[in-house]
Design an enzyme around this catalytic site. Structure first.
Site, mmCIF file in Angstrom:
data_model
loop_
_atom_site.group_PDB
_atom_site.id
_atom_site.type_symbol
_atom_site.label_atom_id
_atom_site.label_comp_id
_atom_site.label_asym_id
_atom_site.label_seq_id
_atom_site.Cartn_x
_atom_site.Cartn_y
_atom_site.Cartn_z
ATOM 1 N N ILE A 614 20.974 -5.796 54.336
ATOM 2 C CA ILE A 614 19.581 -6.161 54.601
ATOM 3 C C ILE A 614 19.416 -6.233 56.117
ATOM 4 O O ILE A 614 19.994 -7.089 56.782
ATOM 5 C CB ILE A 614 19.242 -7.496 53.913
ATOM 6 C CG1 ILE A 614 19.411 -7.360 52.393
ATOM 7 C CG2 ILE A 614 17.819 -7.923 54.263
ATOM 8 C CD1 ILE A 614 18.576 -6.286 51.719
ATOM 9 N N LEU A 615 18.648 -5.312 56.665
ATOM 10 C CA LEU A 615 18.577 -5.154 58.118
ATOM 11 C C LEU A 615 17.878 -6.337 58.770
ATOM 12 O O LEU A 615 18.213 -6.727 59.883
ATOM 13 C CB LEU A 615 17.850 -3.853 58.465
ATOM 14 C CG LEU A 615 18.513 -2.595 57.873
ATOM 15 C CD1 LEU A 615 17.648 -1.367 58.117
ATOM 16 C CD2 LEU A 615 19.913 -2.394 58.460
ATOM 17 N N LYS A 618 14.059 -11.417 56.970
ATOM 18 C CA LYS A 618 12.688 -11.945 56.973
ATOM 19 C C LYS A 618 11.692 -10.855 56.567
ATOM 20 O O LYS A 618 10.864 -11.065 55.675
ATOM 21 C CB LYS A 618 12.338 -12.492 58.354
ATOM 22 C CG LYS A 618 11.036 -13.247 58.383
ATOM 23 C CD LYS A 618 10.874 -14.000 59.689
ATOM 24 C CE LYS A 618 9.711 -14.981 59.578
ATOM 25 N NZ LYS A 618 9.588 -15.782 60.813
ATOM 26 N N GLU A 690 10.469 -1.375 47.369
ATOM 27 C CA GLU A 690 9.943 -1.058 46.048
ATOM 28 C C GLU A 690 10.761 -1.690 44.928
ATOM 29 O O GLU A 690 10.247 -1.930 43.831
ATOM 30 C CB GLU A 690 9.862 0.459 45.876
ATOM 31 C CG GLU A 690 8.826 1.035 46.835
ATOM 32 C CD GLU A 690 8.698 2.544 46.736
ATOM 33 O OE1 GLU A 690 7.646 3.058 47.090
ATOM 34 O OE2 GLU A 690 9.663 3.212 46.318
#
Lengths: 730, 316
Positions: A614-615, A618, A690
């Site tokens: 997860i780059l 937030k 998505e």
């Protein structure tokens, strides 16, 4: 750079900047109203005129006469462009219907002209003076009625083993049909463009997710060489697939500007959008599942029917069923009927979103038949390989982990497996869940990176930020790679003068575009190392310095007066063929249903996502909670109502087409599993936006069933569909 | 929006006289409905008479012990008024169930009463609509009619009245006060104020040309338990599928009005005698003669169940 072997360790793994929940760097521009959107480019276009689009009043037929005399003579009018004077136009390769119709009309509200005037009000008034006479033709507007005429589509068709035989022999069978309606993207910013010509070159400031597709199709439509067309789209007020393609606003702004001899801006009025632009097509889906009594799937079949204009595309609602669950005998098939409704196309996780709305109800129904907990039933049928090609494994698949963690965190064990008997005052309450699945696509993506004499980095790519956080994760990537603070990175997006990127769609944008920036940064590192006299392999980039051994050189110094520039394209090899790359998750929902009226209130939602690195947790969370909200809309209210006599979507504004309001959205929790996927890209990330939508609708449907005992297989689940099936009110 | 002329009226009587002099005139107050309709050329007034400056924005007690609500009292202010909240709770609740905070800040009492239908075919100028263009036909009949009327409609129109406020006003037996172009005034009981569509769905009230609403008067407080229950497809900011305004007395008698089912707030006083027999009996009496479409037949059952919920809630 070509990515054709799984990533080893690389500078991104330092996670000094990447992987942190950094506020979006474009936030201040947006919250202070300084982000320039397409209709408000006062900064670059002086004195634009206004174009107002005329939409066809019939669904199918011909214009027999068009009287624009009164409009031309109206106050302030500069030009009226219709098929009669637009000159020869091509058609974009991504468009099914023409963006300027006439004399043939292909769908309701197809644009048939644009009136250009000094003010918006003058253009709108004059547009109402255009008199159009039509010869109406009969059309096909009802998917259920034309279902049997649908043709088979090779795409998405698959057959493994003997599905029919295994299904017939299965001791426990489910054979059900589900429907999903036509839906509209309903993004806040309408399709909008400002166009200006300079000689025979045109620049269009627009709102578009895919810059290069847009340039290609605008050039094709205007019969211009591609280099004569520039598209600029730095900020986009929502797209959801509705802005993947060139649409009428951009074409008519360009045609209007050419006719008026000055810049013109065109925004589609909201009541025109639902029928003029694309939408998610309705589906009819038949699902058959055969199981052993202990819950092992032996046969799984998923067929889907949808419609589109001649030459159009199907809604690929069956793709996930090839991959999500085990089972030796399998069948998927798509059928496409001709419908003369507006053009169907991609919207918010096309394929999987409506596909899982059906499949994940079917799984819930089957679990109940088997007397097995729905979470457990899915776990029993997990597969770590592509079930159609068992020698092909998933790059990373943590579906079971998502299911178990979600069940634990949500308190799934408190669910009463017998529906319709949990009552709390006026409310019937229930829990539902679904698996989440969305394929991870990768697309070639380019970027240019500059290092200036102050040691600051500028990234340029035609990648777009549709509210997703592209600016921020690209800045994080460059900061990590070059070893500078985030504040020293400037990101410029959405201009066709920049290197062609993956663009934003299909949740491929984040991983692909940052991989492109990675590739350009690798080149820049080489240039810097060379300039500083280091071996690239030895050079360490950190804190604005490049270092090797005992020697270090500041990036500013290495850049020199002229600075350094590097450009590259990340291209993806055949890893996506060798491995199945997908993202996984679970959705859990608690609903309350009014025992009298059937009104649904969602109380809690949880999504657990396994989607690679997860780059930015937030912005990723924002993506997922937004997607969950779309899932609420799809489950409970979103439907374009078809007038089957006249062939159009009746509720074509935001009063009639309802999307969730704040009061519909309860507490939303998102958990990201700690995961890296080195097969996906050097970023080891995958798409996630998505995924947050895929499965939500069915989780809600299953929760409503658990609360009420009423199974609804026809979305949206509005109260009229189960009012008579609610338990008796005591 | 077509070009129009504009004036500010100096007094209610002058506003009415000005409207009578200009057959194409419309009064404008909050404009929350009219401006939208003008942009779409559904309303094309040649002249606007701005009544916002008229001193009709007060809520005052009447000698009879009721309240006189000025025509320009904003929905927000009316809903928040302490007397309304205490004595006419159904009205306050109905107001707060409608629109959004921003719209309620602008929308006026008289304007709310005169809201035009939200029938989607009324809004689509490519489609025939007898209400928008008399004699052109009705595209809604046989079309998408899920939101539309189940009772009181005609061959010409099956639109509903969209107001929540007016449904509560109907249950409270409000009276509409007006001034006519000749300066005379009259009081119109709300039961007689809105019309059924018949052959002339474009004529929505009994107001005469130029006649201006100056106030809505509430009779002395009715007491009882006052409930407004609005059922819709999302939790807020949507028009009612059905709504129920009820004033239920301790002795079990009640007044009930329905929204979302007809061309006007729907109340059948005779049906209220059925209250002791329950929601099913009341609904049968209120909706006797209903002619729902395939799309909206569910509203009959929904009225019954919503009314059941309201009566149960009133009992405590």
């Amino acid at each position: 750079m070509k990515f054709d072997t799984p990533a080893g360790s690389n500078p991104i793994d330092q996670l000094k900047v990447v992987g942190h929940p950094i506020d979006r760097i474009d936030g201040p521009l947006k919250t202070t109203g300084h982000a320039p959107y397409a209709y408000e480019r006062h900064d670059v276009v002086a004195n634009p005129a206004y174009g107002y689009v005329i939409g066809a009043a019939i669904a199918k037929g011909r214009i027999t006469a068009m009287d624009v005399g009164a409009a031309r003579a109206a106050p302030g009018v500069l030009a009226v462009v219709t098929h009669e004077n637009a000159g020869p136009l091509g058609k974009g390769s991504m468009n099914t219907a023409r963006l300027l119709g006439g004399p043939e009309i292909e769908h309701y509200h197809q644009a048939i002209g644009v009136v250009v005037a000094e003010t918006f009000e003058q253009a709108r008034d004059a547009a109402a003076l255009v008199k159009v006479t039509y010869a109406r033709e009969e059309g096909a507007f009802d998917l259920a009625a034309v279902r049997d005429s649908a043709r088979k589509v090779e795409q998405s068709a698959s057959a493994v083993g003997d599905f029919e035989g295994a299904f017939a022999a299965a001791p426990v069978q489910l054979d059900q049909t589900y429907t999903t309606p036509d839906q509209s993207h309903a993004m806040m910013e309408p399709h909008a463009s400002t166009a200006a010509w300079d000689g025979d070159s045109v620049t269009v400031w627009t709102s578009n997710q895919m810059i290069d597709w847009g340039v290609t199709d605008l050039a094709k439509t205007l019969n211009l060489p591609k280099e004569k067309v520039r598209l600029v789209s730095p900020f986009i007020g929502g797209g959801f697939g509705g802005k993947l393609f060139l649409r009428a606003d951009a074409l008519l702004a360009a045609l209007g500007a050419r006719a008026a001899g000055r810049p013109v801006k065109v925004a589609l009025p909201r009541p025109l959008m639902m029928n003029n632009t694309t939408h998610r097509p309705a589906t009819i889906q038949r699902i058959r599942i055969g199981c052993t009594r202990d819950g092992r799937i032996t046969a799984i079949g998923h067929e889907s029917w949808s419609g589109d204009l001649p030459g159009g595309q199907p809604e690929t609602a069956v793709d996930q069923t090839r991959l999500l669950y085990a089972g030796a005998n399998r069948l998927t098939a798509l059928r496409l009927a001709v419908l003369d409704l507006p053009e169907g196309n991609a919207m918010r996780a096309p394929g999987e979103a409506p596909g899982l709305m059906a499949l994940e109800i079917a799984m819930d129904e089957m679990a109940e038949k088997l007397g097995i907990d729905p979470v457990e039933f899915r776990i029993i049928n997990d597969t770590q390989v592509d079930p159609g090609q068992p020698d092909r494994s998933f790059s990373r698949r943590q579906l079971v982990e998502c299911l178990r963690l979600g069940a634990e965190r949500f308190g799934w064990r408190n669910r009463d497996p017998v529906p319709g008997r949990r009552r709390n005052g006026r409310w019937l309450t229930g829990l539902g869940m679904a698996a989440a699945f969305r394929n991870n696509l990768v697309m070639a993506s380019g970027a240019r990176v500059r290092l200036d004499r102050q040691g600051r980095v500028t990234v340029e790519t035609d990648m777009t930020d549709i509210g997703t956080g592209s600016y921020t994760i690209i800045a994080q990537t460059a900061a990590e790679m070059i070893g500078v603070p985030l504040e020293h990175v400037t990101v410029r997006l959405g201009d066709s003068r920049f290197p062609v990127s993956a663009g934003s769609g299909g949740q491929w944008g984040a991983n692909s575009a940052t991989a492109g920036v990675y590739a350009a940064c690798v080149k820049l590192r080489e240039a810097v190392a060379q300039k500083a006299g280091f071996n690239t392999a030895d050079a360490v980039f950190a804190e604005g310095q490049v270092r090797a051994g005992n020697r270090s050189v500041s990036l500013a110094e290495a850049a020199g007066e002229a600075g350094l520039v590097a450009e590259d394209v990340m291209e993806f090899g055949d890893l996506a063929k060798r491995y199945q790359q997908s993202t996984f998750g679970s959705h859990f929902v608690e609903v309350a249903v009014d025992a009298h009226t059937g009104e649904v209130r969602i109380r809690r939602m949880l999504a657990v996502c396994a989607a690679g690195r997860i780059l930015n947790p937030k912005s990723a969370r924002s993506q997922v909670i937004g997607a969950m909200t779309m899932g609420v809309g799809a489950a409970l209210m979103e439907e374009l109502a078809v007038d089957r006599r006249h062939g159009f979507f009746v509720n074509h504004d935001l009063a009639g087409y309802e999307v969730p309001v704040h009061a519909d959205i309860p507490h939303q929790e998102v958990i990201f599993l700690d995961e890296v996927d080195p097969i996906s890209s050097p970023m080891k990330a995958k798409g996630v936006g998505e995924l947050g939508l895929c499965g939500v609708g069915a989780a809600i449907a299953n929760a409503i069933y658990n609360a009420t005992g009423a199974r609804v297989r026809d979305y949206p689940i509005t109260l009229d569909k189960y009012l008579d099936r609610l338990p008796d009110v005591a | 929006m077509r070009p129009f002329t504009y004036e500010r009226a100096a007094s209610p009587a002058e506003a009415a006289a000005a409207a009578a002099r200009n057959p194409g005139a419309r009064f404008i107050a909050g404009g929350t409905n009219l401006l939208d309709l003008m942009k779409l050329q559904i309303e094309t007034p040649s002249h606007l008479i701005d009544v916002n400056g008229l001193a009709l924005d007060r809520i005052e007690p009447t000698p009879e012990g009721g309240l006189r609500i000025g025509a320009l009292v904003r929905n927000t202010d009316l809903a928040a008024d302490a007397r309304v909240r205490r004595d006419y709770g159904v009205l306050s609740r109905a107001l707060l169930a409608g629109a959004s905070g921003q719209l309620r800040n602008k929308a006026t009492t008289a304007g709310n009463m005169l809201q035009r239908t939200r029938c989607p075919y009324f809004y689509d100028t490519s489609q025939p609509c007898n209400k928008r263009q008399p004699g052109s036909g009705c595209a809604a009949i046989g079309g998408f009619s899920r939101q539309l009327a189940v009772i009181g409609g005609s061959e010409a129109c099956i639109a509903t009245h969209p107001s929540d406020m007016a449904v509560a006003m109907r249950a409270l037996d409000a009276v509409v006060e007006t001034v006519r172009p000749d300066g005379t005034t009259r009081s119109i009981p709300i039961a007689e104020f809105h019309r059924l569509p018949g052959e002339t769905p474009h004529v929505e009230t009994v107001l005469e040309p130029g006649e201006l609403i100056t106030a809505v008067t509430l009779p002395p407080p009715a007491g009882g338990v006052q409930i407004y229950r609005k059922v819709r497809d999302r939790a807020s900011y949507a028009f009612a599928l059905v709504s129920v305004a009820a004033v239920v007395q301790r002795d079990g008698t009640a007044r009930v009005a329905l929204g979302g089912v007809a061309h006007k707030p729907w109340r059948v006083e005779a049906a209220e005698a059925e209250i002791p027999r329950g929601a099913k009996a009341v609904t049968a009496a209120m909706l006797d003669g209903a002619k729902p479409t395939h799309d909206n037949a569910f509203k009959l059952r929904l009225v019954e169940r919503t009314l059941g919920a309201v009566l149960a809630e009133a009992k405590g």
